[in-house]
Design a protein around this motif. Sequence first.
Motif, PDB file in Angstrom:
ATOM      1  N   TYR A  91      41.450  30.206   1.061  1.00  0.00           N
ATOM      2  CA  TYR A  91      42.151  30.684   2.260  1.00  0.00           C
ATOM      3  C   TYR A  91      43.632  30.349   2.253  1.00  0.00           C
ATOM      4  CZ  TYR A  91      37.512  31.760   3.828  1.00  0.00           C
ATOM      5  OH  TYR A  91      36.249  32.293   3.902  1.00  0.00           O
ATOM      6  N   ARG A  92      44.167  30.073   1.059  1.00  0.00           N
ATOM      7  CA  ARG A  92      45.610  29.852   0.998  1.00  0.00           C
ATOM      8  C   ARG A  92      46.311  31.176   1.306  1.00  0.00           C
ATOM      9  NH1 ARG A  92      49.120  26.259  -1.811  1.00  0.00           N
ATOM     10  NH2 ARG A  92      47.567  25.386  -3.191  1.00  0.00           N
ATOM     11  N   PRO A  93      47.219  31.184   2.289  1.00  0.00           N
ATOM     12  CA  PRO A  93      47.896  32.444   2.623  1.00  0.00           C
ATOM     13  C   PRO A  93      48.596  33.036   1.402  1.00  0.00           C
ATOM     14  CG  PRO A  93      48.327  30.794   4.304  1.00  0.00           C
ATOM     15  CD  PRO A  93      47.598  30.100   3.192  1.00  0.00           C
TER      16      PRO A  93
ATOM     17  N   LYS B 100      50.416  30.141   9.043  1.00  0.00           N
ATOM     18  CA  LYS B 100      50.309  29.786  10.462  1.00  0.00           C
ATOM     19  C   LYS B 100      51.439  28.822  10.843  1.00  0.00           C
ATOM     20  CE  LYS B 100      46.205  31.677  11.521  1.00  0.00           C
ATOM     21  NZ  LYS B 100      46.045  32.519  10.333  1.00  0.00           N
TER      22      LYS B 100
ATOM     23  N   HIS C 182      55.160  27.280  11.877  1.00  0.00           N
ATOM     24  CA  HIS C 182      56.480  27.381  11.235  1.00  0.00           C
ATOM     25  C   HIS C 182      57.246  28.628  11.663  1.00  0.00           C
ATOM     26  CE1 HIS C 182      55.190  23.985   8.990  1.00  0.00           C
ATOM     27  NE2 HIS C 182      54.378  24.639   8.191  1.00  0.00           N
TER      28      HIS C 182
ATOM     29  N   PRO D 259      55.767  16.791   5.636  1.00  0.00           N
ATOM     30  CA  PRO D 259      54.537  16.086   5.311  1.00  0.00           C
ATOM     31  C   PRO D 259      53.543  16.932   4.513  1.00  0.00           C
ATOM     32  CG  PRO D 259      54.643  16.574   7.668  1.00  0.00           C
ATOM     33  CD  PRO D 259      55.932  16.998   7.083  1.00  0.00           C
TER      34      PRO D 259
ATOM     35  N   GLY E 228      50.323  18.979   3.155  1.00  0.00           N
ATOM     36  CA  GLY E 228      49.372  19.952   3.704  1.00  0.00           C
ATOM     37  C   GLY E 228      49.917  20.829   4.809  1.00  0.00           C
ATOM     38  N   THR E 229      51.224  21.045   4.812  1.00  0.00           N
ATOM     39  CA  THR E 229      51.808  21.855   5.876  1.00  0.00           C
ATOM     40  C   THR E 229      52.260  23.227   5.382  1.00  0.00           C
ATOM     41  OG1 THR E 229      53.907  20.710   5.532  1.00  0.00           O
ATOM     42  CG2 THR E 229      52.503  19.925   7.313  1.00  0.00           C
TER      43      THR E 229
ATOM     44  N   LYS F 139      54.168  23.874   2.148  1.00  0.00           N
ATOM     45  CA  LYS F 139      55.365  23.988   1.312  1.00  0.00           C
ATOM     46  C   LYS F 139      55.071  24.754   0.026  1.00  0.00           C
ATOM     47  CE  LYS F 139      55.909  19.508   1.265  1.00  0.00           C
ATOM     48  NZ  LYS F 139      54.702  19.200   2.093  1.00  0.00           N
TER      49      LYS F 139
ATOM     50  N   THR G 210      52.471  26.589  -0.523  1.00  0.00           N
ATOM     51  CA  THR G 210      51.997  27.916  -0.107  1.00  0.00           C
ATOM     52  C   THR G 210      53.165  28.857   0.153  1.00  0.00           C
ATOM     53  OG1 THR G 210      50.075  26.880   0.930  1.00  0.00           O
ATOM     54  CG2 THR G 210      50.628  29.112   1.648  1.00  0.00           C
TER      55      THR G 210
ATOM     56  N   ASP H 236      57.960  20.395  -7.473  1.00  0.00           N
ATOM     57  CA  ASP H 236      57.238  19.624  -6.466  1.00  0.00           C
ATOM     58  C   ASP H 236      57.619  18.145  -6.586  1.00  0.00           C
ATOM     59  OD1 ASP H 236      55.528  19.482  -4.370  1.00  0.00           O
ATOM     60  OD2 ASP H 236      53.769  20.193  -5.452  1.00  0.00           O
TER      61      ASP H 236
ATOM     62  N   LEU I 124      51.870  20.630  11.476  1.00  0.00           N
ATOM     63  CA  LEU I 124      51.497  21.884  12.129  1.00  0.00           C
ATOM     64  C   LEU I 124      50.986  21.637  13.545  1.00  0.00           C
ATOM     65  CD1 LEU I 124      49.976  23.510   8.986  1.00  0.00           C
ATOM     66  CD2 LEU I 124      51.794  24.510  10.377  1.00  0.00           C
TER      67      LEU I 124
ATOM     68  N   GLN J  22      43.653  28.647  12.402  1.00  0.00           N
ATOM     69  CA  GLN J  22      43.183  28.775  11.022  1.00  0.00           C
ATOM     70  C   GLN J  22      41.729  28.326  10.891  1.00  0.00           C
ATOM     71  OE1 GLN J  22      44.581  30.411   8.865  1.00  0.00           O
ATOM     72  NE2 GLN J  22      44.178  29.714   6.791  1.00  0.00           N
TER      73      GLN J  22
ATOM     74  N   ARG K 157      45.598  21.072   5.262  1.00  0.00           N
ATOM     75  CA  ARG K 157      44.675  20.816   4.153  1.00  0.00           C
ATOM     76  C   ARG K 157      43.521  19.936   4.630  1.00  0.00           C
ATOM     77  NH1 ARG K 157      47.940  18.307   0.626  1.00  0.00           N
ATOM     78  NH2 ARG K 157      48.473  20.090  -0.660  1.00  0.00           N
TER      79      ARG K 157
HETATM   80  N1  LIG Z   1      50.990  26.860   7.533  1.00  0.00           N
HETATM   81  C1  LIG Z   1      49.797  27.102   6.961  1.00  0.00           C
HETATM   82  N2  LIG Z   1      49.049  28.163   7.322  1.00  0.00           N
HETATM   83  C2  LIG Z   1      47.831  28.379   6.759  1.00  0.00           C
HETATM   84  N3  LIG Z   1      47.284  27.590   5.828  1.00  0.00           N
HETATM   85  C3  LIG Z   1      47.978  26.504   5.427  1.00  0.00           C
HETATM   86  C4  LIG Z   1      49.268  26.213   5.966  1.00  0.00           C
HETATM   87  N4  LIG Z   1      49.718  25.086   5.398  1.00  0.00           N
HETATM   88  C5  LIG Z   1      48.765  24.685   4.557  1.00  0.00           C
HETATM   89  N5  LIG Z   1      47.711  25.528   4.555  1.00  0.00           N
HETATM   90  C6  LIG Z   1      46.463  25.362   3.800  1.00  0.00           C
HETATM   91  O1  LIG Z   1      46.468  24.057   3.243  1.00  0.00           O
HETATM   92  C7  LIG Z   1      46.473  24.108   1.817  1.00  0.00           C
HETATM   93  C8  LIG Z   1      47.506  23.136   1.303  1.00  0.00           C
HETATM   94  O2  LIG Z   1      48.815  23.574   1.637  1.00  0.00           O
HETATM   95  P1  LIG Z   1      50.064  23.396   0.654  1.00  0.00           P
HETATM   96  O3  LIG Z   1      49.571  23.187  -0.738  1.00  0.00           O
HETATM   97  O4  LIG Z   1      50.985  24.528   0.878  1.00  0.00           O
HETATM   98  O5  LIG Z   1      50.658  22.052   1.242  1.00  0.00           O
HETATM   99  P2  LIG Z   1      52.025  21.306   0.849  1.00  0.00           P
HETATM  100  O6  LIG Z   1      52.905  21.337   2.058  1.00  0.00           O
HETATM  101  O7  LIG Z   1      52.569  21.853  -0.410  1.00  0.00           O
HETATM  102  O8  LIG Z   1      51.490  19.818   0.675  1.00  0.00           O
HETATM  103  P3  LIG Z   1      51.914  18.670  -0.386  1.00  0.00           P
HETATM  104  O9  LIG Z   1      53.110  17.968   0.194  1.00  0.00           O
HETATM  105  O10 LIG Z   1      50.713  17.771  -0.383  1.00  0.00           O
HETATM  106  O11 LIG Z   1      52.164  19.324  -1.693  1.00  0.00           O
HETATM  107  C9  LIG Z   1      46.764  25.551   1.452  1.00  0.00           C
HETATM  108  O12 LIG Z   1      46.056  25.911   0.296  1.00  0.00           O
HETATM  109  C10 LIG Z   1      46.294  26.333   2.638  1.00  0.00           C
HETATM  110  O13 LIG Z   1      44.937  26.623   2.498  1.00  0.00           O
END
Ligand SMILES: Nc1ncnc2c1ncn2[C@@H]1O[C@H](COP(=O)(O)OP(=O)(O)OP(=O)(O)O)[C@@H](O)[C@H]1O
Length: 336
Positions: A31-33, A40, A42, A66, A68-69, A71, A73, A128, A180, A188, A217
Amino acid sequence: MSADEPESAATTESAGEESVAGRTEVWIEKYRPQTLAEIKGHENIVPRLVSYVEQNDLPNLMFSGPAGTGKTTAAQAVARELYDDDWRDNFLELNASDERGIDVVRDRIKNFARSSFGGYNYRIIFLDEADALTSDAQSALRRTMEQFSHNTRFILSCNYSSQIIDPIQSRCAVFRFTELSEAAIEAQVREIAETEDIEVTDDGVDALVYAAAGDMRKAINGLQAAAVMGETVDEEGVFAITATARPEEVEEMVEKAIAGDFTAARATLESLLTDRGLAGGDVIDQLHRSAWEFDLDDMATVRLLERLGEVEFRITEGANERLQLEAMLASLALEE
Ligand SMILES: Nc1ncnc2c1ncn2[C@@H]1O[C@H](COP(=O)(O)OP(=O)(O)OP(=O)(O)O)[C@@H](O)[C@H]1O
Ligand SMILES: [Mg+2]
């Protein structure tokens, strides 16, 4: 004899693939956008990224915020929108904390930036954990960014932009990803639950949102873990699976300490750490998030926060978590 080998290897492999696809697909990836529009929350970031894509004019970017927000994606979605099916050829994802060192990272950047490409003006390097680089390494990175500015755009990702040297920050459009919102996470979670045909109670959704603390996440992983049994996902299931205490349990611990009953407070702490499997940092985090919702007078809350700041710092510096948390409860218990 040797003819058997590849055959049996192939059989094992395809069986393995089947079981992965059939059972344990990871929902955070599933479900990664894929597009910016699907991200979702931002609301102040996404439209600006969309306009870069529309104008096909991308500056160097820095995404801080932080875990799982979104970045990674967002960076991938930009690349998908710019390059369509070619995105993987035009998007290099590197981790700055690569254990083989910054030289390996720099070599890969150079090779990628130098290699020929198919008709696009620039390609994207997503770096990263840029804040893991020492400032010397960052200075070198800055020179690399300049050297390839004609055909490469960098997207740097980090947790703390303050760890990035000014000359790099000033070369990037900086986007601060925040935790978020509850609404974004709830949306989500409900969407995924519906697609997966999983029943989630309202208090189950609330618990996932609470346990996630702004980290999508965590919310999605929590949902998937709680849904494993094929039963309705409710509050109880979520708190059990996510190593999160109920807000009331944390509050109870603090109230006992403030009432002077250190032994009882300590017993609650012990059960959170041992039975519930929380890490010391999780306890601090939950205390911090809930402090103003506790039924404490303002002065008590202020003192609690002051102690929390101290303990958090000490734990980060490597102090014993359990001892620090007990000492915090002791100091609350000793207060008049
Ligand atoms: N804003 C969002 N809307 C929808 N899904 C999201 C969103 N942010 C994160 N996710 C979900 O969470 C997963 C992890 O997000 P992502 O890898 O983009 O985080 P990150 O900000 O890069 O975290 P990190 O700092 O740990 O690298 C994604 O695969 C997606 O499924
Ligand atoms: Mg990431």
